[in-house]
Design an enzyme around this catalytic site. Structure first.
Site, PDB file in Angstrom:
ATOM      1  N   GLU A 232      -1.355   1.106 -14.513  1.00  0.00           N
ATOM      2  CA  GLU A 232      -2.632   2.009 -14.809  1.00  0.00           C
ATOM      3  C   GLU A 232      -1.918   3.577 -14.330  1.00  0.00           C
ATOM      4  O   GLU A 232      -1.641   3.558 -13.071  1.00  0.00           O
ATOM      5  CB  GLU A 232      -3.737   1.618 -13.988  1.00  0.00           C
ATOM      6  CG  GLU A 232      -5.015   2.260 -14.423  1.00  0.00           C
ATOM      7  CD  GLU A 232      -5.215   3.794 -13.534  1.00  0.00           C
ATOM      8  OE1 GLU A 232      -4.924   4.738 -14.348  1.00  0.00           O
ATOM      9  OE2 GLU A 232      -5.872   3.797 -12.700  1.00  0.00           O
TER      10      GLU A 232
ATOM     11  N   PRO B   7       0.730  -1.284   0.116  1.00  0.00           N
ATOM     12  CA  PRO B   7       0.269  -0.045   0.020  1.00  0.00           C
ATOM     13  C   PRO B   7       0.946   1.339   0.133  1.00  0.00           C
ATOM     14  O   PRO B   7       2.016   1.201   0.341  1.00  0.00           O
ATOM     15  CB  PRO B   7      -0.733  -0.052   1.121  1.00  0.00           C
ATOM     16  CG  PRO B   7      -0.580  -1.607   1.806  1.00  0.00           C
ATOM     17  CD  PRO B   7       0.596  -1.908   1.375  1.00  0.00           C
ATOM     18  N   SER B   8       0.327   2.331  -0.306  1.00  0.00           N
ATOM     19  CA  SER B   8       1.055   3.581  -0.211  1.00  0.00           C
ATOM     20  C   SER B   8       1.341   3.985   1.254  1.00  0.00           C
ATOM     21  O   SER B   8       0.284   4.041   1.844  1.00  0.00           O
ATOM     22  CB  SER B   8      -0.013   4.673  -1.124  1.00  0.00           C
ATOM     23  OG  SER B   8       0.674   6.209  -0.755  1.00  0.00           O
TER      24      SER B   8
END
Length: 473
Positions: free
Chosen positions: A239, A167-168
Site C-alpha cells: 500500500e 514499526p517505523s
C-alpha cells in the site's frame, strides 16, 4: 522488542524525540539485529504449527478481545502516539477508533469468507479450501501506525497466520506498547516485534521462512522489498503513495464542499496516503474558490500537537520536513503564486520542531512538480480546468492511482465521472470511507500506488492460499 511474548532488551537503543519539541525525548527503543530477526521469525514459524490449526471461532474471539482492549485503553495510548508522531490527540483517538472498528469488521467478514465451497455432480466432488500462508512480515509507517498495523494484524491472524512487525523508527513507541498488550492474549510467537533500520528490514524481507510481506510506505523502499522477496518468490502486498486528485464540478455547492476539501488536504499536516494532493476547479469558479479557500485555511492554528488550540502539528521527521520545505522553495522559484497562511502558535518554539504553515499554490502548470508529486505535507496546488474531458485527462496523467474525490450535487454525473478515474478508490462529496464503506471497500490502489488490497473479504484473500480437492467417483 517482542519475541515469543518476551520483552527482549538489546545493547543498543535509539531515542525517539517529539517532532514538535525536539529537545524532548519521548522514549527509547531497542535496536535489533539480524540475529533478533532470526529469533523472531523462528518463534513465529514454531507458533504457526499450532496456531493455524486453531478453530476460526477461537481466532476470532481472541481478536475481538484485542479490539476491546485497544478500545478500553485508547486514552492511555493516544497521548504517547501523538507526542512521537506529531499528530494531534483527537486525530490519534479517531485513528484508534478506526482500528478497533477495522478489527471487528475483519472478524465479521471472516465468517462469510471461510464458508465452505463444495460442488458435486454425478461424476465428481470438488472442494475449494482456504488455508493460511505461514509467517507474515508487516512493515508499517509512522503517519498512522495504529490503524495501518491493525489492518495487517487482524486479517493475518484470523486467517491462521503468525506475524512479525517492524514499526517505523519515527513512531515505534505507541504501537509497540499496543502490540505487547495484545500479544498477551495470544499464544507465544503469534505476534512479534523487531525494531531497527534498513538492515533489519532486509533481514526480514529476505528470510526464507517468511512467506509474505505486507508493506505500507513509499514506492522506493517497496522496490527493494520486492527485490528481496523475489529471491524466494515471496508474495507481497504493497500500500504505497498517492497523488490523489479532487475534482470540483460546476454544480458543487462551494460553501458546503470547501471546508471538507480543506480538511482532506491538511488533516495530519497532509501526511496520509489518500490525502487530497491536487484540486481541479472549473475556470468560472476558480477565483472565488481560491479566495474562499485561503480565508478558511488562514484560520488554521499550527503549533505543538498537544496544544488544544492547534489545528495541526509538525511534520513527523527531518527527512520529510526537508523534502516538503525544498518543494515549497522550488515552487516559489517556478513563478507559481504561493500563499502562506495560518497562524503560528508558540512561534518561539518553531525552531525546535518540524513546523510548516499551510501553503496554497495558485495557477501552477498542470505538469509542474507540485502537481505531479506526492507532497505528503501541508501544501496544495489548485488547477483550473474548462471541460470534463480536460480534467479527466489531467487527473489520470500520473503514475499513481490510490484515491480520488469528486465534488458534485449531481449523483449520476459524479458516478459517471468516477468510473473514468484511474484509481483504486473514488469518494464522492467526502474524502474517505463511510461506515458502510469501511465494511465493504477493498482499500488500495492501482499503477504505482500498490499491489493488493486491505479490508473487506478481498483483503482477507491477501492472507490465504487456495487448496482444491477433486474426488473422481
Amino acid at each position: 522488542m517482542l519475541i515469543n511474548n518476551q520483552d527482549v532488551p538489546t545493547d543498543s537503543y535509539a531515542e525517539v524525540r517529539d517532532p514538535g519539541r525536539l529537545t524532548d525525548v519521548v522514549g527509547e527503543v531497542a535496536q535489533g539485529t539480524a540475529q533478533h530477526v532470526e529469533q523472531a521469525v523462528q518463534a513465529a514459524h514454531q507458533a504457526y504449527q499450532t496456531w493455524h490449526k486453531t478453530d476460526l471461532t477461537e481466532r476470532s474471539e481472541l481478536l475481538l478481545k484485542a479490539a476491546s482492549l485497544l478500545e478500553a485503553e485508547a486514552s492511555t495510548f493516544a497521548p504517547l502516539i501523538a507526542r512521537e508522531s506529531g499528530m494531534i490527540p483527537s486525530v490519534t483517538l479517531a485513528e484508534i477508533g478506526g482500528a478497533v472498528a477495522g478489527i471487528r469488521h475483519t472478524v465479521e467478514a471472516a465468517k462469510v469468507f471461510f464458508e465452505e465451497k463444495q460442488f458435486e455432480d454425478e461424476h465428481s466432488w470438488v472442494s475449494v479450501e482456504k488455508r493460511p500462508i505461514g509467517v507474515i512480515v508487516g512493515i508499517v509507517p509512522w503517519n498512522a501506525p495504529v490503524i495501518l498495523t491493525m489492518q495487517k494484524l487482524a486479517p493475518a491472524l484470523v486467517c491462521g497466520n503468525t506475524i512479525v512487525f517492524k514499526p517505523s523508527p519515527n513512531a515505534p513507541l505507541g504501537i509497540s506498547s499496543i502490540l505487547m498488550k495484545i500479544a498477551e492474549l495470544f499464544p507465544p510467537g503469534v505476534i512479534n516485534v523487531v525494531h531497527g533500520g534498513g538492515d533489519v528490514g532486509s533481514a526480514l524481507t529476505a528470510h526464507p521462512l517468511v512467506r509474505k510481506i505486507s508493506f505500507t510506505g513509499g514506492g522506493t523502499v517497496a522496490k527493494y522489498v520486492m527485490q528481496d522477496a523475489a529471491n524466494s518468490l515471496k508474495n507481497v502486498h504493497f500500500e504505497l503513495g498517492g497523488n490523489d486528485p479532487a475534482i470540483v464540478l460546476d454544480d458543487a455547492d462551494m460553501q458546503e464542499v470547501l471546508p471538507k476539501i480543506v480538511t482532506s488536504v491538511f488533516r495530519r499536516s497532509g501526511q496520509y496516503c489518500y490525502a487530497t494532493k491536487r484540486v481541479y476547479v472549473p475556470q468560472n469558479m476558480y477565483e472565488k474558490f481560491f479566495d474562499e479557500m485561503c480565508q478558511i485555511v488562514d484560520q488554521y492554528q499550527i503549533g505543538h500537537q498537544m496544544d488544544p488550540k492547534v489545528t495541526f502539528g509538525p511534520l513527523n521527521n527531518k527527512v520529510q520536513f526537508n523534502y516538503v520545505n525544498e518543494l515549497i522553495e522550488r515552487t516559489k522559484q517556478s513563478g507559481a503564486q504561493t500563499v502562506i497562511l495560518g497562524e503560528k502558535v508558540e512561534p518561539d518554539n518553531w525552531d525546535n520542531g518540524y513546523y510548516l504553515q499551510p501553503v496554497i499554490v495558485k495557477n501552477p502548470h498542470p505538469n509542474q512538480e507540485i502537481v505531479t508529486c506526492e507532497q505528503f505535507g501541508p501544501i496544495i496546488p489548485l488547477i483550473p480546468y474548462s471541460t470534463e474531458e480536460e480534467v479527466l485527462q489531467m487527473a489520470n496523467s500520473t503514475d499513481y492511482g490510490l484515491g480520488s474525490t469528486i465534488w458534485s450535487s449531481d449523483f449520476d454525473r459524479a458516478v459517471r465521472l468516477s468510473r473514468q478515474i484511474e484509481a483504486g478508490m473514488t469518494f464522492i462529496n467526502q474524502n474517505g470511507q463511510s461506515r458502510l464503506g469501511l465494511r465493504h471497500i477493498p482499500f488500495g490502489g492501482v499503477k504505482q500506488s500498490g499491489i493488493g488490497r486491505e479490508n473487506s473479504e478481498i483483503g482477507l484473500a491477501e492472507y490465504i492460499e487456495y487448496h482444491s480437492i477433486n474426488y473422481h467417483k
